[in-house]
Design a protein around this motif. Structure first.
Motif: not given
Length: 135
Positions: A21-32, A93-100
């Motif tokens: 779950w931590l890996i999943l969260f970190v992966a979706t927090t990284l800018p695209a 992900q709306i708040f992560i650059p390059g993600r939506s």
């Protein structure tokens, strides 16, 4: 197999769920732009990610002893929790650059979680694993 997992649940079920779950969260927090490309369709990545999350969460709910759950309740809660997390993740992900946020990503998350839960229900029933009394 399920008795072995239950006996060693902290190491083989709980810890992998937390780490995953931590890996999943970190992966979706990284800018695209900084995400590696695996050459696989994005929706398949979502489906597989939530398939695995649902399996680990289902096992955690099934084996925890504070509130014993029936097979159906563990499955239902796993699906609900994964779906809610998928919704929160899309909003995040709306708040992560390059993600939506994309509805189709959420749909893939929910389908993946549903398939993971269904897979586990079938495995548990075919294995003959006996649940402790749950409600």
């Amino acid at each position: 197999m399920f008795k072995f997992l239950e006996k060693n649940k902290k190491l083989l079920v709980y810890a992998p769920l937390v780490v995953y779950w931590l890996i999943l969260f970190v992966a979706t927090t990284l800018p695209a732009a900084s995400m590696p490309s695996f050459g696989v369709v994005d929706k398949v990545n979502h489906l597989l990610a939530y398939f695995i999350l649902a399996i680990l969460l289902f096992l955690t709910l099934l084996f925890q002893q504070k509130v014993p759950l029936s097979l159906n309740k563990a499955a239902g809660y796993a699906l609900i929790i994964c779906s809610l997390y998928g919704m929160l993740d899309e909003v995040h992900q709306i708040f992560i650059p390059g993600r939506s946020a994309e509805f189709l990503d959420l749909f893939a998350d929910i389908i993946g979680a549903g398939l993971g839960v269904l897979f586990m229900i079938i495995l548990v029933k075919r294995s003959g694993y006996e649940l402790k009394s749950g409600f």
